[in-house]
Scaffold this active site. Structure first.
Site, PDB file in Angstrom:
ATOM      1  N   SER A  14      22.559  21.091 -21.982  1.00  0.00           N
ATOM      2  CA  SER A  14      22.046  22.768 -21.808  1.00  0.00           C
ATOM      3  C   SER A  14      23.363  22.741 -20.192  1.00  0.00           C
ATOM      4  O   SER A  14      22.500  23.888 -20.123  1.00  0.00           O
ATOM      5  CB  SER A  14      20.534  22.713 -21.684  1.00  0.00           C
ATOM      6  N   TYR A 160      24.436   3.682 -10.816  1.00  0.00           N
ATOM      7  CA  TYR A 160      24.851   5.127 -12.315  1.00  0.00           C
ATOM      8  C   TYR A 160      26.316   3.583 -12.432  1.00  0.00           C
ATOM      9  O   TYR A 160      25.932   3.513 -14.099  1.00  0.00           O
ATOM     10  CB  TYR A 160      25.691   6.238 -11.322  1.00  0.00           C
TER      11      TYR A 160
END
Length: 254
Positions: A14, A160
């Site tokens: 998105s 991460y």
């Protein structure tokens, strides 16, 4: 299979890199699934920019196998054919903030687990949901989004970076198993991208340093990474699997 014949799922598409990837596939005529978890409005904006004849927005939490399976069925029913191409891009609860990042004293196992669930668990769920249809077609393309930071951790984003290193192991192991079914599994690893929602907290000085130290003297854009993803979905890459392509203007050379 040409790109225009493919049905492409991009998780977390998105916004940012994911949105650039679905737009790149749609530009080449593919049908695309704009997956989102929270921001329906932005997902629908992406669909509107592409056109409803090529795109559909579907909500699903990639950490939940049942939701992923429902998403695959919705896409198959909508387009009349199954998903052939998966881009595992979703980023779960992480911002590239070099100033306020956690260090070795403050990072917790829970922090690691959040990123492992986004990178590995989510990717596992999409592979499981898509494998049978891909095998039936004897064609499938799985492209995982990594990072150059696990090869050169100039910023120690512990949780991460580690999750993306694990994703490369996942990529190569799946490539070894799924190749017999005509399914390739590869990774595209960008650097810090200019400028997405995820990198918005990054100071401008960091981008300037990257420009100065990169052979191409520029910060890589989401659109440039998206074009490299297209390569792994195209017939030109039909003999390539288990590979990690670093797309960062030459900052990291492997």
């Amino acid at each position: 299979m040409d790109i225009k014949e493919q049905v492409v799922l991009v998780t977390g598409s998105s916004r940012g890199l994911g949105a650039a990837i679905v737009k790149a596939f749609a530009r080449e005529g593919a049908n695309v699934v704009v997956n989102y978890f929270q921001n329906e409005a932005k997902a629908q904006e992406v669909v509107e920019s592409i056109g409803k004849d090529l795109a559909i927005a579907i909500k699903a939490d990639i950490r939940e196998q049942s939701e992923v399976e429902i998403m695959f069925e919705q896409a198959k029913n909508h387009f009349g054919r199954p998903i052939t191409t998966i881009v595992n891009n979703a980023l779960i609860h992480f911002t590239f903030d070099a100033v306020n990042k956690k260090n070795a004293d403050t990072v917790t196992w829970d922090d690691y687990q959040v990123q492992f669930e986004g990178s590995i668990k989510g990717s596992l769920h999409t592979v499981k949901a898509g494998k049978k249809d891909m095998a039936d077609l004897n064609f499938g393309r799985i492209i995982n989004i990594g990072t150059n930071l696990f090869q050169n951790p100039v910023v120690a984003y512990h949780e991460y970076n580690t999750s993306k290193a694990a994703l490369l192991g996942f990529t190569r192991t799946m490539a070894r198993e799924l190749g017999a079914n005509g399914i390739t599994v590869n990774m595209v690893s960008g650097g810090l991208l200019e400028k997405t929602d995820a990198s918005a907290a990054t100071p401008d000085e960091v981008f300037k340093i990257i420009e100065q130290n990169t052979p191409l003297q520029k910060v890589t854009s989401p659109e440039e990474v998206a074009d490299s993803v297209l390569f792994f979905a195209s017939p030109w890459s039909r003999a390539i699997t288990g590979q990690n392509l670093v797309v960062d203007g030459g900052l990291v050379m492997d």
